[in-house]
Design a protein around this motif. Structure first.
Motif, PDB file in Angstrom:
ATOM      1  N   GLY A  28       0.803  -1.142   0.094  1.00 58.28           N
ATOM      2  CA  GLY A  28       0.030  -0.093  -0.345  1.00 58.28           C
ATOM      3  C   GLY A  28       0.800   1.240  -0.139  1.00 58.28           C
ATOM      4  N   PRO A  29       0.258   2.393   0.095  1.00 58.79           N
ATOM      5  CA  PRO A  29       0.941   3.755   0.029  1.00 58.79           C
ATOM      6  C   PRO A  29       1.892   3.713   1.232  1.00 58.79           C
ATOM      7  N   THR A  30       3.038   4.230   1.158  1.00 55.90           N
ATOM      8  CA  THR A  30       3.973   4.513   2.383  1.00 55.90           C
ATOM      9  C   THR A  30       3.321   5.465   3.450  1.00 55.90           C
ATOM     10  N   PRO A  31       2.964   5.065   4.497  1.00 58.74           N
ATOM     11  CA  PRO A  31       2.311   6.104   5.465  1.00 58.74           C
ATOM     12  C   PRO A  31       3.599   6.833   6.150  1.00 58.74           C
ATOM     13  N   LEU A  32       3.108   7.836   6.580  1.00 59.24           N
ATOM     14  CA  LEU A  32       3.982   8.958   7.298  1.00 59.24           C
ATOM     15  C   LEU A  32       3.784   8.781   8.794  1.00 59.24           C
ATOM     16  N   PRO A  33       4.932   8.238   9.583  1.00 55.54           N
ATOM     17  CA  PRO A  33       4.926   7.965  10.896  1.00 55.54           C
ATOM     18  C   PRO A  33       3.812   8.997  11.648  1.00 55.54           C
ATOM     19  N   LEU A  34       3.153   8.658  12.428  1.00 55.90           N
ATOM     20  CA  LEU A  34       2.149   8.967  13.344  1.00 55.90           C
ATOM     21  C   LEU A  34       0.774   9.439  12.664  1.00 55.90           C
ATOM     22  N   PHE A  35       0.948   9.877  11.259  1.00 60.07           N
ATOM     23  CA  PHE A  35      -0.218  10.376  10.605  1.00 60.07           C
ATOM     24  C   PHE A  35      -0.608   9.394   9.495  1.00 60.07           C
ATOM     25  N   GLY A  36       0.173   8.358   9.303  1.00 59.51           N
ATOM     26  CA  GLY A  36      -0.269   7.425   8.196  1.00 59.51           C
ATOM     27  C   GLY A  36      -0.732   8.086   6.973  1.00 59.51           C
ATOM     28  N   ASN A  37      -1.958   7.700   6.224  1.00 54.87           N
ATOM     29  CA  ASN A  37      -2.006   8.025   4.828  1.00 54.87           C
ATOM     30  C   ASN A  37      -3.146   9.372   5.054  1.00 54.87           C
ATOM     31  N   ILE A  38      -3.348   9.950   6.084  1.00 56.22           N
ATOM     32  CA  ILE A  38      -4.460  10.871   6.289  1.00 56.22           C
ATOM     33  C   ILE A  38      -3.998  12.070   5.302  1.00 56.22           C
ATOM     34  N   LEU A  39      -2.785  12.520   5.289  1.00 59.40           N
ATOM     35  CA  LEU A  39      -2.375  13.646   4.515  1.00 59.40           C
ATOM     36  C   LEU A  39      -2.751  13.428   2.832  1.00 59.40           C
ATOM     37  N   ALA A  40      -2.530  11.862   2.510  1.00 58.31           N
ATOM     38  CA  ALA A  40      -2.923  11.808   1.130  1.00 58.31           C
ATOM     39  C   ALA A  40      -4.409  11.782   0.798  1.00 58.31           C
ATOM     40  N   LEU A  41      -5.285  11.433   1.713  1.00 59.99           N
ATOM     41  CA  LEU A  41      -6.588  11.404   1.646  1.00 59.99           C
ATOM     42  C   LEU A  41      -7.199  13.111   1.682  1.00 59.99           C
ATOM     43  N   SER A  42      -6.719  13.785   2.643  1.00 62.52           N
ATOM     44  CA  SER A  42      -7.003  15.032   2.257  1.00 62.52           C
ATOM     45  C   SER A  42      -6.499  15.857   0.959  1.00 62.52           C
ATOM     46  N   ALA A  43      -5.373  15.393   0.382  1.00 60.54           N
ATOM     47  CA  ALA A  43      -5.031  16.077  -0.879  1.00 60.54           C
ATOM     48  C   ALA A  43      -6.005  15.645  -1.962  1.00 60.54           C
ATOM     49  N   GLU A  44      -6.523  14.628  -2.221  1.00 61.44           N
ATOM     50  CA  GLU A  44      -7.534  14.220  -3.085  1.00 61.44           C
ATOM     51  C   GLU A  44      -8.862  14.675  -2.767  1.00 61.44           C
ATOM     52  N   LYS A  45      -9.326  15.263  -3.810  1.00 63.24           N
ATOM     53  CA  LYS A  45     -10.702  15.848  -3.397  1.00 63.24           C
ATOM     54  C   LYS A  45     -11.680  15.167  -4.551  1.00 63.24           C
TER      55      LYS A  45
END
Length: 112
Positions: A28-45
């Protein structure tokens, strides 16, 4: 000496977060430590477009991270049916989490 200890500790923590925890899970996509993939979700609208993109890259089954918690995503009906019929007893008594309630209530995913 303290710098070397801090650097080693930080390196070990990164190794654990970015490799060790993910080694037995589907890709799967590489998660950021502590944040996971939340930022990638918020980047896609809208947010579910990220799941479509990840399905194209990683296939029908991939791992998505919400913070430090992994979620296995099954994105095709045939794979979902096969998984829950073949291994149904494995999933019978799973604990409902807040994120699952969010999905179930129709914000993302399959709903009635």
């Amino acid at each position: 000496m303290i710098f070397l200890l801090l650097f080693t500790t930080f390196g070990s923590w990164l190794f654990h977060e970015l490799y060790w925890k993910r080694r037995t899970l589907p890709p799967g996509p590489t998660p950021l430590p502590l944040f996971g993939n939340i930022l990638a979700l918020s980047a896609e609208k809208p947010g579910y477009e990220a799941f479509r993109k990840w399905t194209k890259v990683y296939g029908d089954v991939f791992t998505f991270w919400m913070g430090t918690k992994p979620y296995i995503i099954i994105s095709s009906y045939s794979r979902l049916k096969e998984t829950f019929i073949r291994d149904g007893e494995t999933y019978m008594n799973k604990v409902q989490l807040h994120f699952q309630e969010f999905i179930r209530d129709g914000y993302y995913g399959v709903h009635s």
